[in-house]
Structures are given as structure tokens and as C-alpha cells.
Design a protein around this motif. Sequence first.
Motif, PDB file in Angstrom:
ATOM      1  N   LEU A   6       0.820  -1.212   0.000  1.00  0.00           N
ATOM      2  CA  LEU A   6       0.000   0.000   0.000  1.00  0.00           C
ATOM      3  C   LEU A   6       0.857   1.266   0.000  1.00  0.00           C
ATOM      4  O   LEU A   6       0.351   2.353   0.247  1.00  0.00           O
ATOM      5  CB  LEU A   6      -0.923   0.011   1.229  1.00  0.00           C
ATOM      6  N   LYS A   7       2.153   1.117  -0.290  1.00  0.00           N
ATOM      7  CA  LYS A   7       3.040   2.274  -0.149  1.00  0.00           C
ATOM      8  C   LYS A   7       2.755   3.356  -1.182  1.00  0.00           C
ATOM      9  O   LYS A   7       3.077   4.517  -0.960  1.00  0.00           O
ATOM     10  CB  LYS A   7       4.507   1.835  -0.220  1.00  0.00           C
ATOM     11  N   ASP A   8       2.131   2.983  -2.319  1.00  0.00           N
ATOM     12  CA  ASP A   8       1.884   3.969  -3.364  1.00  0.00           C
ATOM     13  C   ASP A   8       0.531   4.651  -3.241  1.00  0.00           C
ATOM     14  O   ASP A   8       0.207   5.521  -4.041  1.00  0.00           O
ATOM     15  CB  ASP A   8       2.016   3.310  -4.742  1.00  0.00           C
ATOM     16  N   VAL A   9      -0.256   4.246  -2.249  1.00  0.00           N
ATOM     17  CA  VAL A   9      -1.517   4.938  -1.998  1.00  0.00           C
ATOM     18  C   VAL A   9      -1.193   6.309  -1.401  1.00  0.00           C
ATOM     19  O   VAL A   9      -0.219   6.451  -0.658  1.00  0.00           O
ATOM     20  CB  VAL A   9      -2.382   4.113  -1.020  1.00  0.00           C
ATOM     21  N   HIS A  10      -1.983   7.301  -1.751  1.00  0.00           N
ATOM     22  CA  HIS A  10      -1.727   8.660  -1.258  1.00  0.00           C
ATOM     23  C   HIS A  10      -1.665   8.658   0.280  1.00  0.00           C
ATOM     24  O   HIS A  10      -2.601   8.176   0.930  1.00  0.00           O
ATOM     25  CB  HIS A  10      -2.841   9.595  -1.728  1.00  0.00           C
ATOM     26  N   PRO A  11      -0.586   9.205   0.867  1.00  0.00           N
ATOM     27  CA  PRO A  11      -0.451   9.147   2.331  1.00  0.00           C
ATOM     28  C   PRO A  11      -1.577   9.859   3.068  1.00  0.00           C
ATOM     29  O   PRO A  11      -1.946   9.445   4.174  1.00  0.00           O
ATOM     30  CB  PRO A  11       0.902   9.806   2.597  1.00  0.00           C
ATOM     31  N   ALA A  12      -2.134  10.914   2.462  1.00  0.00           N
ATOM     32  CA  ALA A  12      -3.218  11.628   3.140  1.00  0.00           C
ATOM     33  C   ALA A  12      -4.434  10.725   3.299  1.00  0.00           C
ATOM     34  O   ALA A  12      -5.136  10.787   4.308  1.00  0.00           O
ATOM     35  CB  ALA A  12      -3.585  12.887   2.358  1.00  0.00           C
ATOM     36  N   GLU A  13      -4.663   9.873   2.296  1.00  0.00           N
ATOM     37  CA  GLU A  13      -5.797   8.941   2.387  1.00  0.00           C
ATOM     38  C   GLU A  13      -5.579   7.958   3.526  1.00  0.00           C
ATOM     39  O   GLU A  13      -6.494   7.665   4.309  1.00  0.00           O
ATOM     40  CB  GLU A  13      -5.962   8.175   1.064  1.00  0.00           C
ATOM     41  N   LYS A  14      -4.347   7.448   3.650  1.00  0.00           N
ATOM     42  CA  LYS A  14      -4.057   6.491   4.722  1.00  0.00           C
ATOM     43  C   LYS A  14      -4.153   7.156   6.088  1.00  0.00           C
ATOM     44  O   LYS A  14      -4.680   6.571   7.048  1.00  0.00           O
ATOM     45  CB  LYS A  14      -2.654   5.888   4.513  1.00  0.00           C
ATOM     46  N   LEU A  15      -3.667   8.407   6.151  1.00  0.00           N
ATOM     47  CA  LEU A  15      -3.729   9.135   7.422  1.00  0.00           C
ATOM     48  C   LEU A  15      -5.183   9.400   7.812  1.00  0.00           C
ATOM     49  O   LEU A  15      -5.575   9.205   8.969  1.00  0.00           O
ATOM     50  CB  LEU A  15      -2.965  10.459   7.284  1.00  0.00           C
ATOM     51  N   TYR A  16      -5.978   9.801   6.816  1.00  0.00           N
ATOM     52  CA  TYR A  16      -7.405  10.058   7.038  1.00  0.00           C
ATOM     53  C   TYR A  16      -8.076   8.783   7.554  1.00  0.00           C
ATOM     54  O   TYR A  16      -8.828   8.810   8.539  1.00  0.00           O
ATOM     55  CB  TYR A  16      -8.012  10.533   5.715  1.00  0.00           C
ATOM     56  N   PHE A  17      -7.778   7.673   6.924  1.00  0.00           N
ATOM     57  CA  PHE A  17      -8.372   6.394   7.313  1.00  0.00           C
ATOM     58  C   PHE A  17      -7.971   6.014   8.755  1.00  0.00           C
ATOM     59  O   PHE A  17      -8.815   5.701   9.597  1.00  0.00           O
ATOM     60  CB  PHE A  17      -7.933   5.305   6.333  1.00  0.00           C
ATOM     61  N   ALA A  18      -6.670   6.073   9.033  1.00  0.00           N
ATOM     62  CA  ALA A  18      -6.185   5.662  10.363  1.00  0.00           C
ATOM     63  C   ALA A  18      -6.746   6.559  11.449  1.00  0.00           C
ATOM     64  O   ALA A  18      -7.181   6.088  12.505  1.00  0.00           O
ATOM     65  CB  ALA A  18      -4.660   5.657  10.381  1.00  0.00           C
ATOM     66  N   ASN A  47      -3.998  -6.885   2.299  1.00  0.00           N
ATOM     67  CA  ASN A  47      -3.775  -5.835   1.303  1.00  0.00           C
ATOM     68  C   ASN A  47      -2.345  -5.323   1.308  1.00  0.00           C
ATOM     69  O   ASN A  47      -1.737  -5.176   0.261  1.00  0.00           O
ATOM     70  CB  ASN A  47      -4.737  -4.675   1.541  1.00  0.00           C
ATOM     71  N   ALA A  48      -1.824  -5.032   2.489  1.00  0.00           N
ATOM     72  CA  ALA A  48      -0.461  -4.502   2.546  1.00  0.00           C
ATOM     73  C   ALA A  48       0.571  -5.616   2.498  1.00  0.00           C
ATOM     74  O   ALA A  48       1.755  -5.361   2.316  1.00  0.00           O
ATOM     75  CB  ALA A  48      -0.276  -3.679   3.813  1.00  0.00           C
ATOM     76  N   LYS A  49       0.135  -6.849   2.650  1.00  0.00           N
ATOM     77  CA  LYS A  49       1.022  -8.023   2.618  1.00  0.00           C
ATOM     78  C   LYS A  49       2.099  -7.991   3.697  1.00  0.00           C
ATOM     79  O   LYS A  49       3.255  -8.350   3.458  1.00  0.00           O
ATOM     80  CB  LYS A  49       1.689  -8.179   1.231  1.00  0.00           C
ATOM     81  N   ILE A  50       1.727  -7.507   4.874  1.00  0.00           N
ATOM     82  CA  ILE A  50       2.620  -7.616   6.033  1.00  0.00           C
ATOM     83  C   ILE A  50       2.443  -9.049   6.550  1.00  0.00           C
ATOM     84  O   ILE A  50       1.315  -9.482   6.762  1.00  0.00           O
ATOM     85  CB  ILE A  50       2.209  -6.636   7.152  1.00  0.00           C
TER      86      ILE A  50
END
Lengths: 258, 247
Positions: free
Chosen positions: A12-24, A53-56
Motif C-alpha cells: 500500500l506504499k503507493d496509496v496517497h499518504p493523506a488517504e491512509k492518514l485520514y483512514f487511520a 492488502n499490505a502483505k505484512i
Amino acid sequence: MLIDNYAYSNRLKDVHPAEKLYFAMTTMAMGFIPNIYLNMAIVSMMGALLVFNAKIPAKVFLKTLLLPLWFVLIGILTIMINAVPAGSSALIKFSLLGITLGITQESIKASAVLFSRSLAMVCCLYFLAFTTPMVDIFIVLRSMKVPGLFLELMELVYRFLFVLMETSERIYISQSSRLGYMNAGTAVRSLGRLISSLFIKAWKDSESLYTALEARGYEGEVKVLTKKFPISIKNIFLITSVEFLLLVFAWLSGGGAR
Amino acid sequence: MMRKLLFSTAIILWIPRMAMAMHIAEGYLPLKWTLIWDLFALPFVILGLYSIRKLVDANPRLKMLLGFAGAFTFVLSALKLPSVTGSCSHPTGVGLGAILFGPWVMSVLGMIVLIFQALLLAHGGITTLGANTFSMAVVGPVTSYLIYRGMNKIGSPRWLSIFLAASVGDLLTYVTTSLQLALAFPANPGGFNASFLKFMGIFAVTQVPLAISEGLLTVLVLNLLASYNEEMLTGLLMIPKEAHHER
């Protein structure tokens, strides 16, 4: 630092960071609703997203989940066990130093709410930490108008951290190969030497870094090119609807703890 | 039987581990207290930013040094500190930082370090950032600094002022943490006082020996630094003086 490695290499590293921050962050805010079912839903959702999804690797995720567990468990035991009056209706009672201690039904409920909330929020934190490199978080923070000086210091600390970490590991290895950590006495002495040489190195490095930067036209600001991320309307819509669904779920499951 | 089992489990869980778990974990505080501690910590961080801005404007070189100082504090917190009781903990570096860089600078650096600890090491968290900043980056450094200054003024030997500054600063950090936990979770019979007593009881057992080792370590480090280059050290100690406009 394991988490940092995954932050740069997950799916998920290429997803916009603002979207991930908003989600978290919105999910984390949702976690404040005192509802055990909702918290468990958040835990499973974040866990599934990280693993599928992130494959951790699931093992890595579960192992990091254990890290804050000590604090949480100890804190919860402290809250669960109270001094109770001798004739009260505690579930388990025992006396220590003349004081009757006990666990009551309410204290178990309070601890359960606390435990699940903490677990849910830790999962939100891990979602952010595992999927978003610090460098991307800086980009978002900059657009959120966080004071420039604070951000700059953050960036500098983040860069130097790895330099000093590696140095301290090397010093530690060479000290312990010379029996520097044989017993508590030598350990304190070795650690003192480690810290003072680390400090001197940090001081000297900062001096030479400044000289090097100035030689390259530094004028009080380190300018770097930032990566461009595509904004996905689909993701924002998806996140918002997931948050809405969580709210509906919290309402339907009716508080849980109450 | 049950009683014995419970008691021994508690001992096994508590004693060696509490030392490692000093940051309030993510999601541990209710919303109300999260916001309250954010509000308490904020003015100190803003004050710190102003004093850093002043320092950096006067001497641009200091920005790099402050960056390294932050990283240094982070690495310190990742080191294992052997304690008198045999358990291990991490030095907080609170006293050392406050003596070297002054308390206002430490409030900003401490907050940055706490953010990285949450995101890189999973220590502490985002919602508890305010509470942790207040105890570790405000109360600890300010106490250490005041004690260091005060002891120097009454003419105590340097090692003693350093030792007291570091160990008392360390202890007060944990007193603040217990206070934060007790305020958020008052005990059902007994209220805030009983709860504060419970948390303090656990911290007293584990943190007093740790505070002593941290004090000793800080004395050792500052002595080694002084013998390496006394001039450098006094140069550094100038930072808090300038930041404070004391003289």
C-alpha cells in the motif's frame, strides 16, 4: 527497525499518504466509542487490511501487537484489583498486608472496555506505521501547515536517527565482545562510555554536516523533491463509507459495554 | 490456591516488565483526558519552538545539532539500562537532555522523539502523545533543570547536582504518569487517591532503582564529556542560558 522497513516495502506504499492518514485517524477516533464489538471489528478490519492488502506477514503483525501488551496488561490488572470493604460482593477476594483486595464485576467490565479500546487503537496506529513511510507523512504534515521549524527538526531527527542507531550498535558489539557487559557494574561503565562517545560523534557530525551543506549553498532550509501521489476519489469514497458503516455497526450493537 | 496463583502471576508480570513499559500505550486514555493533556502539553511545545527559533536565528549551526540531539535522545531510549535489581530498562535521557540543552528545547525534541517512538517502535501512541509529552518532555526536563540550577547555586559538587537532577527528574516523570493514569481511572471504592496509590506502588518498586541507575549513568556521561572537552560542554550549557535570557 522492522516497522520502518515494511513501511517502505508494503503493497500500500503507493496509496496517497493523506488517504491512509485520514483512514487511520478517523478509525482511531471511532475507537473512542465505548463499544467492545465495534473495537473488535476495528481490530479485525485493520488486521485483515495489513495482512491481505499490505502483505505484512501475519507473524510480524502479531508479534508487534504484543509490544504494548505489557503496559496494557499491567495497567488493567492495576485497575481491576481494588481495595474493597470486607463485606462487599467481590468476585475474587484476597487480603494483603491487612487490606482486602478484590475484583468486582464492574472493575472487570471497565478493564474489558479499556483493553479492547487500546487494542483497536493500537491496530489503527500500526496500519499507519506499517503502510506509510515517515517521508510521506512529512509531505502530508507540510500540507497541513505544521510549523516549518518543527517539521524540519523532525526530518533532521529522522535522518540522524539511523546514523546514530548504527553507530551505537557497533559500539555495543565491540564493547560486549570485550566483556563490557559482563555484570551490572561493567555494564553501567560501558554504557556511560557508549553514550558519551555517541554524543561526541553526534556533535562532530552535526558540525561537518553544516559545513557540507553550507558549501552546497544551504540557506537555512533543506529543499527536497517530493514524490507525487495520485489522489483517488474511489479510495476517499470507500474510506468514508467504511467509517459510516462502523458508526452504524456501533449503533446497532448498542454500546456493548453498557 | 486461586489466590496464590493470582498473586504469583501478578508478581511475575509486574516486577520485571513495568520498567520497560513507561509510555502510556495507544488508546489507553479516554477521550476527555487525551484532549486535556494535549492542551497541557501544547503551550510548552510552542514555547520551546519559539526558543529554538531564537537560537537558530542567532546561530544557524545549532539546527543540525538539535537534529542530532533529538536522534541522540531516541537512540538513548532504545538502549538497555541495567538496573540495580537486575531487570533492564531504557534510560529516558530526560535529565541529560535538560542539562545539555535546556528544558524548553527538550519539550520540542521530546515530542518529536515520542512521535517516532510511536511510529517506529510502537512505544506510546498518537492519542496519548499529549500525556506522554507532558510527563516526559515537560515535567521531567523542567524538574531536572531546576534541580541542576538550584543545586549549583547553593554550591553543591557538580556530580551531586547532576545525580539529583537526573534521578529526581526521572522519578517525577513516573509520578506524573501515575497521576495521569489515576485521574483517568479512579478506583471504584476509594476514588482518585486509592488509584494514585496503586499506580505509585507499582512505580515505586520498579522505578526507584532505575532512577538511581539513570542518575549514576548521567553523572558518568557528563564527566566523560567534560574530560573529553570541557569547552564544548560549557559551550553547550550556554544554550539554556540564551534561551532563558537569564544573564
